[in-house]
Enzyme design. Structure first.
Site, PDB file in Angstrom:
ATOM      1  N   GLU B  78     -96.076 -13.236 -69.217  1.00  0.00           N
ATOM      2  CA  GLU B  78     -95.080 -12.470 -68.623  1.00  0.00           C
ATOM      3  C   GLU B  78     -93.940 -12.132 -69.283  1.00  0.00           C
ATOM      4  OE1 GLU B  78     -91.860 -13.103 -65.952  1.00  0.00           O
ATOM      5  OE2 GLU B  78     -93.409 -14.297 -64.958  1.00  0.00           O
ATOM      6  N   GLU B 155     -86.912 -23.373 -69.042  1.00  0.00           N
ATOM      7  CA  GLU B 155     -87.191 -22.680 -67.835  1.00  0.00           C
ATOM      8  C   GLU B 155     -87.935 -24.024 -67.245  1.00  0.00           C
ATOM      9  OE1 GLU B 155     -89.404 -19.359 -67.247  1.00  0.00           O
ATOM     10  OE2 GLU B 155     -89.263 -19.580 -65.218  1.00  0.00           O
TER      11      GLU B 155
END
Lengths: 442, 457
Positions: B78, B155
């Site tokens: 993604e 992240e």
């Protein structure tokens, strides 16, 4: 080569004129003299009312009672008039009405949202919350315990500590240096009398700003305004507050916390909202660190070097001082490199400015994306409150894109030189950053 | 690009998911739909409030479809979808959207992956063309992949490693699922993220990114015929692929009670949760799902709900308490409870009080008035869900991506309104009269040095 040419073709095909967007904002004055701005929108059978009492946020918190406005905001919808907490909350909830209050530094805000078929009942409840909150022992104890839990939890959040530490440094003798939600000691010290006293002083007609959006006409709105706000005391006129300068050491402070990722907050002085250069600064900030994926900081720190998941900067104008603020988070081993690249980029933009192409792209983003803010009733109403608060004019929404359009590359680079002060960029790092210590890279 | 979300299956994540599904699905969005010859479904919801649209492409592939040992692959891909394609330089996709005043992002869950932009309606063609380009023409280089791998690991640090609650969730999921890939975190284990190769990424992309595995959902100031024509023009020529058969994951019987506890110095507020499998919309008895939705609402929605009122307001034992129900996902549906004790109150005492409330509910049932009020709330919220540009697109896209139909979404208010008092009480009895075989979690502060010493002595 082919790749680049084709990419250009893809872009050029669709690059079109700036988005034109206009709305009709009316000023409504109720029979009782309450003023509100209104956007009539009959697309859904709902009404949103957003309002704020200027100057009456955490500003009024006495020393030792920090968190008073915040605790009050959580309690005035926990029972009012004849309705105790369960009756009040139950009535709101069963009719899916949303009523909430919040304390900022510079104001005390409120938000009401309802299907029109329940609106009358909801307006009466909003009126009761503003004029006759109960502050029964049960909700006071319960909400206070929840606030205390939150305060304690935040002490272990590296981002919260970074922000708190930085603000305390920038405003050592000013209320902006204190957090709006207080400390465990100050919140424990707040009494029901303090909160009653706060509501009497804060909720006045002179400091009130109101905006309404939804399936409601100007004729309907007048009586609604009187019903909710009509019997508030007049209060004292709002006076312009004194400006204060943040204390900017330009240094770096490390706060130790045992976490694998360091939280970084940084700030320098920023333009006031009323500064004519605010729009040029908005364009500049987009290029520097406001544009998400497209900004210099994101490109250099995230995309090229993989140092962070997120890095940003933003303008932060407030009544008594304005900042250019930002944040990032990176693994402890890379905190030093991240701070170095951040400082280098800040200096690069301050000294060399930005390109005409960047300015053009920032402007097409800022103008093109403006209509995206106008798709939710409550959000539109909150925009109208902000415009009144900053005294931008009732036609501001329709003028705003022209103000951005008028910004030239020359303006942006002049503003970069005028405002960006890389030597005064104060940085706080919370974590266990390798090779960094307080007062500059070691 | 950028601030990618992934829906980690942690407590608050689940809770929010249930709340938003509960609110959003109640709406009658009146979508128009068409399926292209290559199998791609196109869905349009008109909303002419402002001259803007939300454009979403949903891929029916998520973290649960990753090969063994390749956790984090769906989410890493993604991120990389914002890099270069055959006709776009790296970064050009996002720069183009931004130059045109658009905002964009993407997110990955266990069940699906979605990409979306909001933009002026006269630029819809641009974003549809861009999405069609990256559906088939992604071109990756090591120079794109390596810095992005570090971004994904950052992240992970932000969302998981710096967050004790999320760390507990990662540790607990393998105890909840014996067999189902939901036991593996969406963002992936750090050591496996580090090991994902360019070939892994490209193989996954080529296997699952295709029109017959995707749904285009557009909401906003546009006519359906216009969207259908644009979809035909840009997605129509893309070839369908042979999608692999995917395993049907069935959980074996869960007989043992499981408890997972994480202690951490940064936890100042203890919390407890319990979760168990329940019938969902995919099960044979999907009507049970609507009754359970009403039940969860009665137990947990708002400060007058049963659990909050009993434990937080009346007994003053907890600062928070509630239940959740997650009926609509590709994997097993879940029903759960959570609480956090007030300072000075033992977590087990609150847990005992919570089960006492549940037992009371099972024995005596809920009231007709509670059911009526709950149904009314859900139906009112169906109207309010229209007060958003993106929410109809998100709701419809998520439902279709997990195999539900537009009718399921559109008929939701009717099906909820058909739920009777007896339905709710039977669902409560069947699910909750014997709560065993579920997973209990505790998030606790680090043990104090003195108590450690006592233990050691």
């Amino acid at each position: 080569m082919t790749r680049i040419l084709a990419a250009l073709a893809l872009v050029v095909t669709f690059f079109s004129a700036p988005v034109a967007y206009a709305v009709d904002v009316q000023e409504v004055i109720s029979p009782g003299g309450i003023k509100a701005w209104l956007i009539e929108d009959s697309s859904l059978p709902v009404t949103a009312i957003e309002f704020t009492f200027r100057e009456h946020g955490a500003a009024l918190d006495p020393k030792g009672k920090e968190g008073l406005a915040d605790l009050t905001s959580s309690l005035i919808d926990e029972g009012a008039g004849d309705l105790d907490s369960q009756a009040f909350q139950g009535a709101l909830h069963d009719k899916s009405m949303r009523l909430s209050f919040y304390a900022g530094q510079d104001g005390f805000g409120g938000s009401f949202y309802s299907l029109n078929r329940y609106r009358d009942e909801g307006l009466d409840m909003l009126h009761l919350a503003l004029t006759n909150p109960r502050f029964d022992a049960e909700p006071v104890d319960r909400i206070r315990s929840q606030v205390l839990v939150g305060l304690k939890q935040r002490q272990t959040d590296p981002n919260f500590i970074a922000h708190k530490t930085l603000m305390a440094q920038l405003f050592p003798d000013h209320r902006y240096g204190r957090s709006t939600d207080g400390t465990p000691e100050s919140v424990s010290a707040i009494t029901v009398d303090d909160m009653r006293d706060f509501t009497r002083r804060a909720f006045t007609r002179k400091s009130l700003i109101v905006a309404v959006v939804g399936a409601v006409t100007a004729d309907e709105l007048g009586p609604m305004l009187d019903r909710v706000f009509g019997d508030l005391p007049e209060g004292k006129p709002v006076v312009d507050t004194a400006k204060t300068d943040p204390v900017l050491s330009g240094g770096l402070t490390v706060v130790d916390m045992d976490v694998p990722q360091s939280a970084i907050n940084f700030a320098q002085a920023g333009p006031d909202r009323s500064d004519p250069d605010f729009y040029a600064a908005t364009v500049l900030n987009y290029i520097l660190g406001g544009g998400g994926f497209s900004s210099r900081l994101t490109d250099e720190i995230r995309e090229k070097r993989g140092l962070v998941y997120s890095v940003y900067s933003s303008l932060y104008p407030r009544d008594e001082a304005s900042l250019w603020f930002g944040g990032a988070a990176t693994r402890n081993a890379k905190a030093k490199e991240t701070v170095t690249v951040l400082r280098d980029q800040w200096r690069e933009v301050a000294e060399k400015g930005v390109t005409a192409e960047e300015v053009k792209n920032a402007k097409t983003y800022l103008t093109g994306s403006y209509p995206l803010s106008f798709t939710n009733t409550s959000h539109i109403a909150s925009i109208l409150v902000g415009i009144q608060r900053e005294d931008l004019g009732i036609d501001y929404i329709n003028r705003r894109n022209n103000l951005i359009e008028a910004v030239t590359p020359g303006d942006v680079n002049r503003v970069a030189k005028k405002f960006l002060t890389p030597d005064k960029l104060s940085i706080v790092v919370v974590g266990r950053p390798d090779g960094l210590s307080t007062d500059g890279p070691s | 690009m950028t601030f990618t979300k992934f829906c980690a299956r942690n407590f608050t994540g689940l809770l929010l998911l249930v709340l938003s599904v509960g609110l959003a699905q109640a709406a009658v969005f009146n979508p128009k739909t068409k399926t292209l010859e290559n199998g791609m479904q196109v869905v349009v919801v008109e909303n002419h409030r402002a001259p803007v649209v939300t454009n979403m492409v949903w891929y029916k592939v998520g973290a649960m479809d990753e090969p063994p040992g390749k956790s984090g692959l769906a989410h890493f891909l993604e991120h990389l979808m914002f890099k270069g394609t055959k006709n776009l330089a790296p970064g050009e996709f996002s720069a183009t959207v931004a130059r045109n005043g658009g905002t964009e992002n993407a997110f990955t869950t266990q069940d699906y992956t979605a990409y979306h932009q909001s933009i002026a309606s006269d630029r819809l063609e641009l974003v549809i063309k861009l999405e069609a380009e990256r559906m088939v023409n992604l071109r990756l280089t090591p120079e794109d992949i390596e810095p992005e791998r570090q971004v994904v690991l950052e992240e992970r640090r932000s969302r998981v490693e710096n967050n004790p609650g999320a760390r507990l969730s990662e540790q607990a999921m393998p105890a909840l699922y014996f067999n189902h890939p939901y036991r593996i975190p969406v963002i992936g284990w750090a050591h496996e993220i580090k090991g994902l190769s360019q070939q892994d990424i490209v193989d996954f992309y080529k296997t699952y990114y295709a029109p017959n595995n995707a749904i285009l959902v557009v909401a906003g100031d546009v006519k359906p015929e216009k969207v259908f024509a644009l979809a035909e023009k840009y997605f129509g020529p893309l070839p369908a692929v042979d999608l692999p058969e995917r395993p049907t994951w069935v959980e074996p019987p869960h007989e043992a009670d499981r408890e997972v506890t994480l202690r951490d110095a940064r936890v100042t507020q203890p919390s407890w949760s319990y979760r168990m499998f329940a019938p969902g919309y995919h099960s044979d008895d999907h009507k049970r799902g609507y009754a359970l939705e009403v039940l969860a609402d009665i137990l947990s929605s708002g400060s007058t709900s049963r659990l909050y009122r009993a434990l937080v307001v009346e007994q003053k034992l907890a600062t928070s308490a509630g239940a959740w129900y997650d009926p609509d996902q590709r994997g097993p549906a879940l029903f759960g409870f959570y609480l956090s004790p007030r300072e000075g109150t033992d977590i087990n005492a609150v847990k005992t009080a919570l089960w006492a409330e549940v037992d009371h509910l099972v024995k005596d049932g809920v009231t007709q008035d509670e059911v009526d009020r709950s149904i009314r709330r859900m139906q009112d919220n169906a109207v309010l869900a229209l007060d958003s540009l993106s929410r109809p697109a998100r709701t419809l896209g998520a439902a279709l991506a997990i195999g539900m139909t537009i009718d399921d979404v559109e008929n939701w208010p009717d099906r909820i309104s058909e739920v009777t008092l007896e339905d709710v009480n039977r669902a409560a009895r069947d699910l909750l009269s014997d709560h065993h075989g579920g997973l209990e979690t505790r998030l606790l502060p680090a043990e104090k040095a003195s108590s450690k010493k006592e233990k050691g002595a």
